[in-house]
Scaffold this active site. Structure first.
Site, short mmCIF file in Angstrom:
data_model
loop_
_atom_site.label_atom_id
_atom_site.label_comp_id
_atom_site.label_asym_id
_atom_site.label_seq_id
_atom_site.Cartn_x
_atom_site.Cartn_y
_atom_site.Cartn_z
N GLY A 64 -22.74 -23.45 -0.91
CA GLY A 64 -24.00 -23.93 -0.33
C GLY A 64 -24.36 -23.27 0.99
O GLY A 64 -24.95 -23.91 1.87
N HIS A 74 -28.10 -27.25 10.73
CA HIS A 74 -27.00 -26.29 10.81
C HIS A 74 -27.36 -25.08 9.95
O HIS A 74 -28.35 -25.13 9.20
CB HIS A 74 -25.70 -26.92 10.28
N ASP A 109 -11.64 -8.43 -4.89
CA ASP A 109 -12.96 -7.83 -4.62
C ASP A 109 -13.87 -7.85 -5.85
O ASP A 109 -15.08 -7.71 -5.73
CB ASP A 109 -12.80 -6.38 -4.12
N ARG A 116 -18.60 -26.67 7.34
CA ARG A 116 -19.89 -27.38 7.38
C ARG A 116 -19.79 -28.67 8.19
O ARG A 116 -20.75 -29.05 8.86
CB ARG A 116 -20.40 -27.68 5.97
N ARG A 127 0.91 -1.15 0.00
CA ARG A 127 0.00 0.00 0.00
C ARG A 127 0.95 1.20 0.00
O ARG A 127 1.93 1.22 0.75
CB ARG A 127 -0.85 0.02 1.27
N ARG A 137 -13.92 -5.83 0.85
CA ARG A 137 -14.05 -4.40 1.10
C ARG A 137 -15.53 -4.01 1.01
O ARG A 137 -16.33 -4.60 1.72
CB ARG A 137 -13.20 -3.61 0.10
O1 F6P Z 1 -8.87 -5.03 -1.80
C1 F6P Z 1 -8.42 -6.32 -1.52
C2 F6P Z 1 -8.53 -6.63 -0.05
O2 F6P Z 1 -8.10 -7.97 0.16
C3 F6P Z 1 -9.91 -6.41 0.56
O3 F6P Z 1 -10.80 -7.44 0.25
C4 F6P Z 1 -9.57 -6.28 2.01
O4 F6P Z 1 -10.51 -5.51 2.70
C5 F6P Z 1 -8.24 -5.55 1.97
O5 F6P Z 1 -7.68 -5.79 0.69
C6 F6P Z 1 -7.27 -6.00 3.03
O6 F6P Z 1 -6.17 -5.15 2.97
P1 F6P Z 1 -4.83 -5.37 3.80
O7 F6P Z 1 -4.17 -6.60 3.27
O8 F6P Z 1 -4.05 -4.14 3.55
O9 F6P Z 1 -5.26 -5.59 5.22
#
Ligand code: F6P
Length: 294
Positions: free
Chosen positions: A156, A186, A98, A125, A43, A142
């Site tokens: 399922g 369940h 996502d 399950r 990031r 996300r």
């Molecule tokens: O956008 C991809 C994703 O895996 C999302 O599904 C999740 O919310 C986020 O990244 C997790 O981010 P990080 O690995 O920075 O915690």
């Protein structure tokens, strides 16, 4: 094709720092079966700042990079759009579990994540049935309910909670109870992480269902399990097709677009049109998941 690829480490962070090395075909020999990325990723808040962006452009100039392939989700592709606007030749490739990138039906990684969810639901399950329990399984995504819906459908699940469809805690508890009244032993409720902004953390949803129904409830958060592992055949083929198309486009001097998958075909979508899907799920499939889960 006369291209000399260079691998940039840690995405935009590596572009800012000039962290890169030549990448020959032999360097990627045998990697097809691996998850993650040997180039690493990050990031990169610095790329959102004017200073960071200036450094990135300086690297491109200094290193004589003639074009960039940006592989990533909506945020990475926004960065690609900005670079294209600065005159950098860029091709984007959609990669995000996502599946919320506008313009493409699928992105690299989605299918592998879905199969992991199905794998996990199959195992959960067993305990759910043995103990006649309710299981809440939180999945990633996300603000998109795609993994929850498609994973829940394929796995399922009795109930799928997605951010795109508003339901109350009372409705969820009632639906769980109705299943047991009809003879189920369940219940698996797949909870998209985006739902928790409205309904509260998954363990609180579990607490509510426990109080309302008197049933035994457990929570499993799949988390980053969904982001690793050997890619499925579908993802390997998609990644290969997208990568090859990117190379062809670069060689032919076609830039400024993301290569999208639409109805099985690879098509260029201008980076200016790439964003987050307004609706990442098919509501028909949502209804199907719920009717099959009853
Ligand atoms: O956008 C991809 C994703 O895996 C999302 O599904 C999740 O919310 C986020 O990244 C997790 O981010 P990080 O690995 O920075 O915690």
């Amino acid at each position: 094709m006369n291209l000399s690829p260079v691998g940039i480490r840690r995405g935009y962070a590596g572009l800012i720092e000039g962290d890169m090395a030549p990448l020959s075909p032999r360097d990627v020999g045998g990697v097809i079966e691996y998850g993650g990325t040997f180039l690493h990723t990050a990031r990169c808040p610095a790329f959102l700042t004017p200073e960071g962006r200036k450094l990135a452009l300086e690297t491109i100039q200094r290193e004589g990079l003639e074009a960039l392939v940006v592989i990533g989700g909506e945020g990475s592709l926004q960065g690609a759009r900005w670079l294209a606007q600065q005159g950098v030749p860029v091709v984007g490739l959609p990669a995000s579990i996502d599946n919320d990138i506008k313009g493409t039906d699928m992105a690299i990684g989605v299918d592998t994540a879905l199969n992991t969810v199905v794998w996990a639901l199959n195992r959960i399950r067993d305990t759910a049935l043995a103990h006649e329990r309710v299981f809440l399984v939180e999945v990633m995504g996300r603000n998109s309910g795609y993994i929850a819906l498609m994973g829940g459908l394929a796995g399922g699940a009795e109930i799928v909670l997605v951010p795109e469809v508003e339901v109350s805690l009372e409705q969820v508890a009632e639906e769980v109870s109705a299943g047991y009244r009809k003879g189920k032993h369940h219940s698996i409720v797949v909870v998209a992480e985006g739902v928790t902004a409205r309904l509260g953390p998954t363990h609180e949803i579990a607490h509510f269902i426990r109080e309302r129904t008197g049933l035994e409830v457990r929570v499993t958060v799949l988390g980053h399990l969904q982001r690793g592992g050997s890619p499925t055949a579908y993802d390997r083929i998609l990644g290969s097709r997208l990568g090859a198309q990117a190379a062809e486009d670069l060689a032919a001097g076609r830039f400024g677009h993301m290569i999208a998958l639409q109805e099985g075909e690879l098509l260029p979508v201008p980076l200016t049109e790439v964003g987050r899907k307004e609706l990442a799920i098919d509501l028909e499939l949502y209804r199907l998941a719920h009717s099959l889960g009853k």
